[in-house]
Motif scaffolding. Sequence first.
Motif, mmCIF file in Angstrom:
data_model
loop_
_atom_site.group_PDB
_atom_site.id
_atom_site.type_symbol
_atom_site.label_atom_id
_atom_site.label_comp_id
_atom_site.label_asym_id
_atom_site.label_seq_id
_atom_site.Cartn_x
_atom_site.Cartn_y
_atom_site.Cartn_z
ATOM 1 N N MET A 77 0.923 -1.321 0.128
ATOM 2 C CA MET A 77 -0.203 0.041 0.107
ATOM 3 C C MET A 77 0.666 1.361 0.081
ATOM 4 S SD MET A 77 -3.328 1.010 -0.030
ATOM 5 C CE MET A 77 -3.745 2.542 -0.195
ATOM 6 N N GLU A 78 1.870 0.996 0.770
ATOM 7 C CA GLU A 78 2.891 2.431 0.992
ATOM 8 C C GLU A 78 3.476 2.533 -0.437
ATOM 9 O OE1 GLU A 78 6.130 2.923 4.160
ATOM 10 O OE2 GLU A 78 4.045 2.450 5.156
ATOM 11 N N ARG A 79 3.871 1.385 -0.966
ATOM 12 C CA ARG A 79 4.423 1.681 -2.246
ATOM 13 C C ARG A 79 3.545 2.042 -3.425
ATOM 14 N NH1 ARG A 79 7.022 -3.966 -4.215
ATOM 15 N NH2 ARG A 79 5.170 -3.987 -5.373
ATOM 16 N N PHE A 80 2.339 1.659 -3.373
ATOM 17 C CA PHE A 80 1.437 2.158 -4.154
ATOM 18 C C PHE A 80 1.077 3.614 -3.867
ATOM 19 C CE2 PHE A 80 -3.123 3.429 -5.216
ATOM 20 C CZ PHE A 80 -3.132 3.109 -6.548
ATOM 21 N N VAL A 81 1.072 4.164 -2.874
ATOM 22 C CA VAL A 81 1.095 5.769 -2.324
ATOM 23 C C VAL A 81 2.239 6.469 -3.139
ATOM 24 C CG1 VAL A 81 0.962 7.535 -0.638
ATOM 25 C CG2 VAL A 81 -0.500 5.412 -0.639
ATOM 26 N N GLY A 82 3.465 5.911 -2.982
ATOM 27 C CA GLY A 82 4.706 6.597 -3.401
ATOM 28 C C GLY A 82 4.746 6.462 -5.128
ATOM 29 N N ASP A 83 4.060 5.330 -5.432
ATOM 30 C CA ASP A 83 3.968 5.352 -7.056
ATOM 31 C C ASP A 83 2.918 6.397 -7.444
ATOM 32 O OD1 ASP A 83 5.805 3.277 -7.261
ATOM 33 O OD2 ASP A 83 4.570 1.879 -7.170
ATOM 34 N N ALA A 84 1.899 6.459 -6.736
ATOM 35 C CA ALA A 84 0.865 7.463 -7.405
ATOM 36 C C ALA A 84 1.374 8.633 -7.239
ATOM 37 C CB ALA A 84 -0.199 7.176 -6.349
ATOM 38 N N ALA A 85 2.124 9.115 -6.180
ATOM 39 C CA ALA A 85 2.722 10.600 -6.195
ATOM 40 C C ALA A 85 3.492 10.726 -7.453
ATOM 41 C CB ALA A 85 3.420 10.627 -4.839
ATOM 42 N N GLU A 86 4.196 9.758 -7.945
ATOM 43 C CA GLU A 86 5.235 9.894 -8.947
ATOM 44 C C GLU A 86 4.536 9.995 -10.141
ATOM 45 O OE1 GLU A 86 8.068 6.733 -9.008
ATOM 46 O OE2 GLU A 86 8.916 7.421 -10.892
ATOM 47 N N PHE A 87 3.521 8.997 -10.427
ATOM 48 C CA PHE A 87 2.788 8.872 -11.720
ATOM 49 C C PHE A 87 1.607 9.520 -12.077
ATOM 50 C CE2 PHE A 87 4.388 4.315 -10.974
ATOM 51 C CZ PHE A 87 5.773 4.633 -11.442
ATOM 52 N N VAL A 88 1.092 10.149 -10.692
ATOM 53 C CA VAL A 88 -0.274 10.653 -11.282
ATOM 54 C C VAL A 88 -0.017 12.019 -12.117
ATOM 55 C CG1 VAL A 88 -2.191 12.096 -10.146
ATOM 56 C CG2 VAL A 88 -1.777 9.702 -9.356
ATOM 57 N N PRO A 89 0.812 12.772 -11.747
ATOM 58 C CA PRO A 89 1.213 14.043 -12.342
ATOM 59 C C PRO A 89 1.415 13.924 -14.183
ATOM 60 C CG PRO A 89 2.542 14.106 -10.551
ATOM 61 C CD PRO A 89 1.631 12.749 -10.604
ATOM 62 N N ILE A 90 2.096 12.603 -14.302
ATOM 63 C CA ILE A 90 2.243 12.343 -15.717
ATOM 64 C C ILE A 90 0.802 11.733 -16.339
ATOM 65 C CG2 ILE A 90 3.496 10.912 -17.358
ATOM 66 C CD1 ILE A 90 5.554 10.367 -14.872
ATOM 67 N N LEU A 91 0.066 11.048 -15.486
ATOM 68 C CA LEU A 91 -1.040 10.700 -15.993
ATOM 69 C C LEU A 91 -2.243 11.717 -16.441
ATOM 70 C CD1 LEU A 91 -1.447 7.228 -13.881
ATOM 71 C CD2 LEU A 91 -1.224 7.366 -16.280
ATOM 72 N N MET A 92 -1.972 12.794 -15.571
ATOM 73 C CA MET A 92 -3.085 13.948 -15.831
ATOM 74 C C MET A 92 -2.719 14.233 -17.038
ATOM 75 S SD MET A 92 -4.871 14.127 -13.192
ATOM 76 C CE MET A 92 -5.617 15.643 -13.323
ATOM 77 N N HIS A 93 -1.584 14.218 -17.808
ATOM 78 C CA HIS A 93 -1.595 14.805 -19.212
ATOM 79 C C HIS A 93 -2.343 13.933 -19.918
ATOM 80 C CE1 HIS A 93 1.765 17.631 -18.529
ATOM 81 N NE2 HIS A 93 2.243 16.546 -17.917
#
Lengths: 243, 217
Positions: free
Chosen positions: B1-17
Amino acid sequence: MIELRDVHKRFGSHEVLKGITASVTKGEVVCIIGPSGSGKSTILRCINGLESYEAGDISIEGARVDRNAASIVAIRTQVSMVFQRFNLFPHRTALENVIEGPVFVKKEPRAQALERGRALLAQVGLADKADAHPPQLSGGQQQRVAIARALAMQPRAILFDEPTSALDPELVGEVLSVMRKLAEAGMTMVVVTHEMGFAREVADRVLFIDGGVIVEQGPAKTVLNQPQHARTQDFLRRVLHPM
Amino acid sequence: MERFVGDAAEFVPILMHGVALTIIVTLGSLLLSTLLGLIWALMRVSGIAPLSWASAAIINLIRGIPIIVLLFYLYFVMPDLGITLTALQAAILGLGIAYSAYQAENFRAGIEAIDKGQVEAAQAIGMGWWLTMRRVVLPQAVRIVLPPYGNIMIMMLKDSSQASTITVAELALQGKLIASSTFKNTSVFTLVALMYLTMSIPLILLVRHFEKRAGHK
């Protein structure tokens, strides 16, 4: 002003009108009576071009009625129609229903149409219902709005297609009394009706139609009180004494 | 879960494009499909045989071709005919055309559901065909048409992912690119799914609102 000459109309293989010849003069009130399916409503619908007809001629003040010609719009603005099921526009208020034709068809200035519309609603006794939507009104009120809508076009004649047949019995009177006032004011009216009392008192002339032909016609009191034809006699007996 | 939150923080800005492009494709094709659908539907109910026939033919043609093939055709075949479209243009055009068939059938059903007496009343006060449509039929048909329209919007949002097949870097393709370069399939595609879901929920609520409104008139 309304002339029908040998009008024939068929739906598929069924011939509904088999040569109707009749005329309505200005200011006259003509009631059309007869059994259901006899072609009464079809005559009205042909007069303002809601139905086509195959043979014969219908003309209004000399202009031939042809539902596929551009002239039909002008004819319809001169001959209004009131329907059995009112057919008010449910998404518009009573007042908006009344001014719809004047504003969008006849291009009357909105302010003037609104003023006339309010006066017409008052004339049919519904001044306080201007902002009501049709579903909020009783059948009798809806039909009176429909009459105001017809009057708003400032027509030369109004066709009534069984205007009280869809009403609860206690609401029939209010509609008939509006129609009676119109007749007294000199409006030319053609009324398909089962209200023999109205026909007797208000109509100048009555046409009895059966099987697509005019069986008998004449002054209202003569046709209704001393019918000459057996079919008319039989029909009136069944309508007036259903038990 | 913690890893998912870390990934999310990293990927969401890119996915927002990707989200931005998804929204552009969806809105663009929604607009186009609505416009075309309305044209097909009005042709169909016009009472003019050649127009009605042409409309039926167009609708069947469109319905019979998969969206993805339509997209390939617009993006890869049109250049051979001298018409070059950007991937985004081809995506909006393709999805818009594909969905116009469903829009048309929905609009037609709404128009045909209006009581014939309404049309006669309009004619009786001298209205012509177009005025009758504009003032009497269409305003009433809208109520009937809106709930299915909302469902079509949701389907279009999800089907905008098909634009990825012609290189539009919308949400699905953006996700696939990140996943294939980071190998974090679980995190990335869970995020992608959640983001589609987040965009769908307001539309689902909108449909429910439309249904309630159509229910009581």
